[in-house]
Design a protein around this motif. Structure first.
Motif, PDB file in Angstrom:
ATOM      1  N   ARG A  90      -4.280 -14.772  27.261  1.00  0.00           N
ATOM      2  CA  ARG A  90      -3.160 -14.621  26.534  1.00  0.00           C
ATOM      3  C   ARG A  90      -3.276 -13.287  25.504  1.00  0.00           C
ATOM      4  NH1 ARG A  90       1.282 -17.631  27.177  1.00  0.00           N
ATOM      5  NH2 ARG A  90       2.256 -17.123  25.290  1.00  0.00           N
ATOM      6  N   ALA A  94      -4.187  -8.275  31.234  1.00  0.00           N
ATOM      7  CA  ALA A  94      -4.092  -9.143  32.533  1.00  0.00           C
ATOM      8  C   ALA A  94      -5.275  -8.609  33.224  1.00  0.00           C
ATOM      9  CB  ALA A  94      -2.555  -9.036  32.953  1.00  0.00           C
ATOM     10  N   GLY A 211       1.525 -11.748  36.351  1.00  0.00           N
ATOM     11  CA  GLY A 211       0.937 -11.841  35.295  1.00  0.00           C
ATOM     12  C   GLY A 211      -0.481 -12.473  35.350  1.00  0.00           C
ATOM     13  N   GLY A 243       3.143 -13.113  30.464  1.00  0.00           N
ATOM     14  CA  GLY A 243       2.334 -12.186  29.801  1.00  0.00           C
ATOM     15  C   GLY A 243       3.212 -11.177  29.188  1.00  0.00           C
ATOM     16  N   ARG A 244       2.661 -10.432  28.300  1.00  0.00           N
ATOM     17  CA  ARG A 244       3.290  -9.469  27.350  1.00  0.00           C
ATOM     18  C   ARG A 244       3.679  -8.239  28.433  1.00  0.00           C
ATOM     19  NH1 ARG A 244      -1.675  -9.256  23.352  1.00  0.00           N
ATOM     20  NH2 ARG A 244      -2.642  -8.872  25.299  1.00  0.00           N
ATOM     21  N   ASP A 247       1.061  -5.226  28.917  1.00  0.00           N
ATOM     22  CA  ASP A 247      -0.045  -5.586  29.683  1.00  0.00           C
ATOM     23  C   ASP A 247       0.419  -5.676  31.305  1.00  0.00           C
ATOM     24  OD1 ASP A 247      -1.763  -6.093  27.705  1.00  0.00           O
ATOM     25  OD2 ASP A 247      -1.307  -8.259  27.715  1.00  0.00           O
ATOM     26  N   SER A 275       6.271 -15.943  27.034  1.00  0.00           N
ATOM     27  CA  SER A 275       5.971 -14.477  26.979  1.00  0.00           C
ATOM     28  C   SER A 275       6.465 -13.542  25.994  1.00  0.00           C
ATOM     29  CB  SER A 275       5.925 -13.915  28.416  1.00  0.00           C
ATOM     30  OG  SER A 275       5.343 -14.968  29.106  1.00  0.00           O
TER      31      SER A 275
END
Length: 431
Positions: A90, A94, A211, A243-244, A247, A275
């Protein structure tokens, strides 16, 4: 002398209550406690499962002392490594953690299947021993003394067989998850759908989970397969990402290629909130994907007097429901709607079905369950979610509604699917 201003207080007087701070503190503490409880639960489940594996594979098979110690240490490291790896993932891009997570999650899937195989063997041994014991009682003879050598031989045979079965199942599940996504044709008859719209198609994508271990290749395959269906509209029923934005952008930008004459629509799942939901809603809008939120749109012939129906969407159940069990998000999505119009609802979790049907929803499209993803985990999921996979009919008083629950287009956790193939739904509405 004038009293203190609105932002000041008299010297020596108690501080004014800060409701906003208290609420924020309470929410923060609640989140920390929830996270701690979740972590303890995960470690307890993983620890218990791996202890069982150690007992059957190392202790019962009479491995040498050094072998038992090394096996125990390795399994303990794996138990700690799974949540630690997810926590690290996190905070790092990724691409830099995908291989690590793929290894850890693959082991987790294999360990689960091995646990099930060994547990099934234990149940079979218990039933066989019960039969033998009953036969000895019936004969009146004394039971023969236990043979330690025979017990060890049997434990080793069972361990080897369980490893072989779990290994074959893991290989099958890995191939299924990495293979082509199947298309599921789902014809649904809607009582109020205008005849002119009979045959209107919705392509449903759900639980793609871009992700952790899913990247560009899988997203590109899903986009191409969805566009090849030539649907009238495309709907995405949550858990699209893990995920972000920064990423995952390289993979998720491929979603901008999704195309349908009536548009592409999205509702949140629980993983969007893990996320960072606001950045993701803005990013999806940039791709031309319309987040419905707790709202609705009209699909079909949008001209004056044209034939059309309502497509509504609600945010994920975990954030959209009230504490008293109501579903105010549904009220917001349907506010001011003509009840004589046909209505399709997008809701990530297959919950609140009775309330939706009472509100006039003829078809609810959901996901979240993954269809169980890995047999026999589907038995547990089915016990929690009565609507787990496929098309269901729900009758509520004099109203009739349908629910379609997708098995999901990706996967979460182990890159495996066993008995629940990934799918893109082709929902064909008929009048």
């Amino acid at each position: 002398m004038p009293g203190p201003g609105p932002g000041r207080r008299q010297r020596g007087s108690p501080a004014l209550p800060r409701d906003g701070f208290r609420v924020k503190l309470r929410v923060t503490v609640s989140r920390v406690l929830s996270l701690a409880a979740f972590l303890v639960l995960v470690l307890a489940i993983l620890g218990g499962m791996h202890w069982f594996l150690w007992a059957r594979l190392a202790r019962d098979t009479a491995l040498p002392e050094l072998g038992r110690r090394l096996a125990g240490l390795l399994l303990a490291l794996v138990v700690a490594g799974i949540p630690a790896g997810m926590a690290v993932a996190r905070r790092l891009p990724a691409s830099s953690t995908r291989l690590l997570l793929t290894v850890l999650f693959t082991w987790m899937g294999f360990a689960f299947l091995l646990f099930v195989a060994l547990l099934a063997a234990d149940v079979a041994r218990l039933l066989w021993a019960s039969g033998q014991w009953a036969a000895v009682l019936a004969s009146g003879k004394a039971s023969p003394p236990p043979d330690p050598g025979r017990r060890v031989f049997l434990a080793r045979a069972i361990a080897g067989g369980a490893v072989a079965v779990a290994g074959a199942a893991t290989a099958t599940a890995l191939r299924a998850a990495a293979g082509d996504v199947r298309v599921v044709e789902v014809p649904v008859r809607l009582e109020r759908l205008p005849a002119a719209l009979s045959g209107f198609t919705l392509a449903q994508i759900s639980d793609l989970h871009v992700g952790l271990t899913i990247g560009e290749r899988h997203v590109r395959q899903v986009v191409e397969a969805t566009n090849a269906l030539r649907p009238d509209a495309i709907v995405i029923t949550g858990d699209l990402v893990d995920g972000r934005v920064a990423d995952l952008r390289r993979a998720t930008e491929l979603l901008a290629r999704l195309a349908a004459p009536q548009g592409v629509y999205f509702v949140t799942g629980n993983h969007e909130y893990y996320s960072g939901v606001r950045p993701w809603l803005a990013e999806l809008a940039r791709y031309g994907i319309r987040p419905l939120g707790n709202g609705r749109v009209s699909l079909g012939d949008r001209g004056p007097g044209g034939s059309s129906f309502d497509l509504a969407g609600v945010d994920d159940w975990s954030v959209a429901r009230a504490h008293d069990g109501r579903w105010p998000a549904l009220d917001a999505a349907l506010a001011g709607r003509d009840p004589d119009r046909s209505l399709v609802l997008l809701a990530h979790q297959p919950r609140g079905v009775a309330e939706a049907v009472r509100a006039g929803v003829e078809l609810q499209l959901s996901g979240h369950t993954h269809g169980g993803q890995i047999f026999p985990w589907n038995l547990v999921v089915s016990a929690v979610y009565p609507y787990c996979r496929g098309l269901y009919t729900h009758r509520e008083a004099d109203r009739l509604g349908r629910v379609y629950v997708s098995c999901g287009t990706g996967y979460w956790g182990p890159p495996m699917r066993l008995g629940a193939p990934a799918e893109i739904g082709r929902i064909v509405l008929t009048s």
